[in-house]
Design a protein around this motif. Structure first.
Motif, PDB file in Angstrom:
ATOM      1  N   GLU A   1     -31.235  22.354  59.229  1.00 21.39           N
ATOM      2  CA  GLU A   1     -31.458  21.353  60.279  1.00 21.39           C
ATOM      3  C   GLU A   1     -31.920  21.979  61.595  1.00 21.39           C
ATOM      4  O   GLU A   1     -32.510  21.296  62.444  1.00 21.39           O
ATOM      5  N   ASP A   2     -31.699  23.291  61.783  1.00 18.45           N
ATOM      6  CA  ASP A   2     -32.136  23.956  63.014  1.00 18.45           C
ATOM      7  C   ASP A   2     -33.445  24.710  62.811  1.00 18.45           C
ATOM      8  O   ASP A   2     -33.748  25.661  63.538  1.00 18.45           O
ATOM      9  N   LEU A   3     -34.224  24.295  61.829  1.00 14.20           N
ATOM     10  CA  LEU A   3     -35.472  24.982  61.511  1.00 14.20           C
ATOM     11  C   LEU A   3     -36.412  25.034  62.708  1.00 14.20           C
ATOM     12  O   LEU A   3     -37.033  26.063  62.975  1.00 14.20           O
ATOM     13  N   TYR A   4     -36.517  23.943  63.433  1.00 19.15           N
ATOM     14  CA  TYR A   4     -37.444  23.876  64.568  1.00 19.15           C
ATOM     15  C   TYR A   4     -37.172  24.997  65.570  1.00 19.15           C
ATOM     16  O   TYR A   4     -38.082  25.760  65.933  1.00 19.15           O
ATOM     17  N   GLU A   5     -35.923  25.115  66.028  1.00 17.88           N
ATOM     18  CA  GLU A   5     -35.604  26.127  67.024  1.00 17.88           C
ATOM     19  C   GLU A   5     -35.858  27.529  66.497  1.00 17.88           C
ATOM     20  O   GLU A   5     -36.398  28.390  67.209  1.00 17.88           O
ATOM     21  N   ARG A   6     -35.503  27.775  65.248  1.00 13.33           N
ATOM     22  CA  ARG A   6     -35.617  29.126  64.701  1.00 13.33           C
ATOM     23  C   ARG A   6     -37.071  29.534  64.502  1.00 13.33           C
ATOM     24  O   ARG A   6     -37.445  30.695  64.721  1.00 13.33           O
ATOM     25  N   VAL A   7     -37.911  28.586  64.082  1.00 10.15           N
ATOM     26  CA  VAL A   7     -39.332  28.893  63.915  1.00 10.15           C
ATOM     27  C   VAL A   7     -39.990  29.151  65.261  1.00 10.15           C
ATOM     28  O   VAL A   7     -40.708  30.152  65.449  1.00 10.15           O
TER      29      VAL A   7
END
Length: 391
Positions: free
Chosen positions: A96-102
């Motif tokens: 669910e935190d893919l956006y921040e990590r990418v």
């Protein structure tokens, strides 16, 4: 409306159930800097209805015919507004935190033209195509001859899957998978998008290599893990064989004259055609793929954040939270992953540790009416669960 930093482009074709699972995880929490576009290649299932009813925030582009993966990706990229572009397959499951990590990774690596991640299949096994080397003649020979399997840690003999980079090591590689490929907008502007001569397969290798040759780096990010059910949009039939090996032939014909890439086209193209004939022969003797219903094992465990008996299936006695350490679930016949109540990162962590916990996974979709049992790309079990079993 602020300009998004990350645009996710998903190309779909007759895989509504898996697409719903992907979008549910991707949109688990609201991200102001994220936009999602789905380009549908003339699906005959209820993909369009699913998106309009459950995911109205997703921009839907409908093609009148199946134009292929590369062209559909380019259509999505042309419409997208983000600084970074994520090409994502519709049969994936992401944290669910893919956006921040990418975004954080790409911001910290300005030399990165593209980025891929550590992919697991539906059984929790690492997918070696997460990181690859350029498929030179020698590397391809080592792969198809079995030498790579005999020496999986050899950078020389297992270079097809970039053996010099460990599964848990973040490092530059030559080739990334189109199932999950983050692209820097400026890199795409410089080298162009996907080559539309590739209808399906090979276009990710071609784009990775062009980005690499332009002076950018293609990063394999081992710190992000996703599930790729692999091949849900593709039926393993004669047409698949023609597309796969046709893409290999096209790639070699396009790139064998490049400096530093030993040609050998006089040998490679006939070899590819021979492999295609062998694949067609094997296909003729294979059992036809199907979607056979499988009885729910009595010893199955439901992994859910909600512990009320109302969520239990008929005949099941145990419900565990998704963050359970697994010690009490050793030897379970099956684990039901409740994607409605479990945070995606918790489910991914559980899948990553599954070898010590259960023999197989059953993915319980967000509406809790369908179970997906991803066995292989050609044989999935889709179990429809009656609402009475979930009262």
């Amino acid at each position: 409306m602020p300009k998004p930093r990350l645009s996710v482009v998903i190309v779909s074709y007759n895989c509504a159930a898996f697409l719903g699972l992907t979008l549910h995880a991707l949109l688990w929490k609201k991200q102001d800097g994220l936009e999602v576009l789905v380009v549908d290649n003339a699906s005959s299932d209820d993909t369009a209805a699913l998106l309009r009813s459950r995911f109205p925030q997703v921009e839907l582009l409908l093609n009148a015919e199946n134009v292929g993966f590369g062209k559909a990706c380019n259509q999505g990229m042309e419409r997208a507004r983000g600084e970074y572009l994520l090409m994502l397959n519709p049969d994936t499951y992401v944290p669910e935190d893919l956006y921040e990590r990418v975004v954080d990774f790409m911001d910290q690596h300005p030399d990165g033209g593209a980025m891929g991640v550590r992919m697991l299949d539906g059984r929790g096994r690492f997918l070696p195509e997460s990181k690859r080397g350029l498929p030179t003649v020698f590397r391809s020979f080592c792969r198809f001859s079995g030498l790579s399997r005999l020496f999986p840690s050899s950078a020389l003999l297992a270079g097809y899957y970039a053996a010099q980079v460990g599964e848990h090591e973040t490092a530059p590689v030559e080739v990334l998978s189109g199932a999950f490929m983050v692209l820097r907008r400026t890199a795409v502007d410089q080298v162009g998008g996907f080559d539309e001569d590739f209808f399906m397969y090979g276009e990710d290798i071609d784009l990775s290599w062009r980005i690499h040759r332009a002076g950018f780096r293609n990063y394999y990010h081992a710190g992000i893990s996703i599930v790729h059910f692999k091949g849900e949009s593709t039926l393993r039939n004669r047409r698949y064989v023609e597309m796969f090996y046709g893409a290999m032939e096209l790639f070699y014909q396009k790139h064998t004259k490049r400096k530093g890439f030993w040609s050998g086209s006089w040998l490679v193209v006939p070899a590819i055609r021979m492999l295609a004939r062998m694949a067609r022969w094997r296909l003729a003797f294979q059992r036809r793929p199907g979607r056979e219903e499988t009885p729910l094992p009595a010893s199955a465990l439901l992994l859910s954040e909600e512990q009320t008996p109302a969520l239990r299936f008929a005949g099941l006695e145990r419900v565990y939270p998704c963050c359970h350490n697994g010690e009490q679930t050793l030897g379970a016949e099956a684990c039901l992953l409740d994607t409605s109540t479990c945070r995606p990162s918790k489910i991914l962590d559980f899948v990553n540790r599954k070898a010590l916990i259960c023999k197989q996974f059953l993915w319980l979709l967000p509406d809790r009416k369908i179970l997906l049992q991803p066995l292989s790309a050609s044989n999935r079990s889709v179990m429809h669960v009656e609402a009475a079993e979930l009262v």
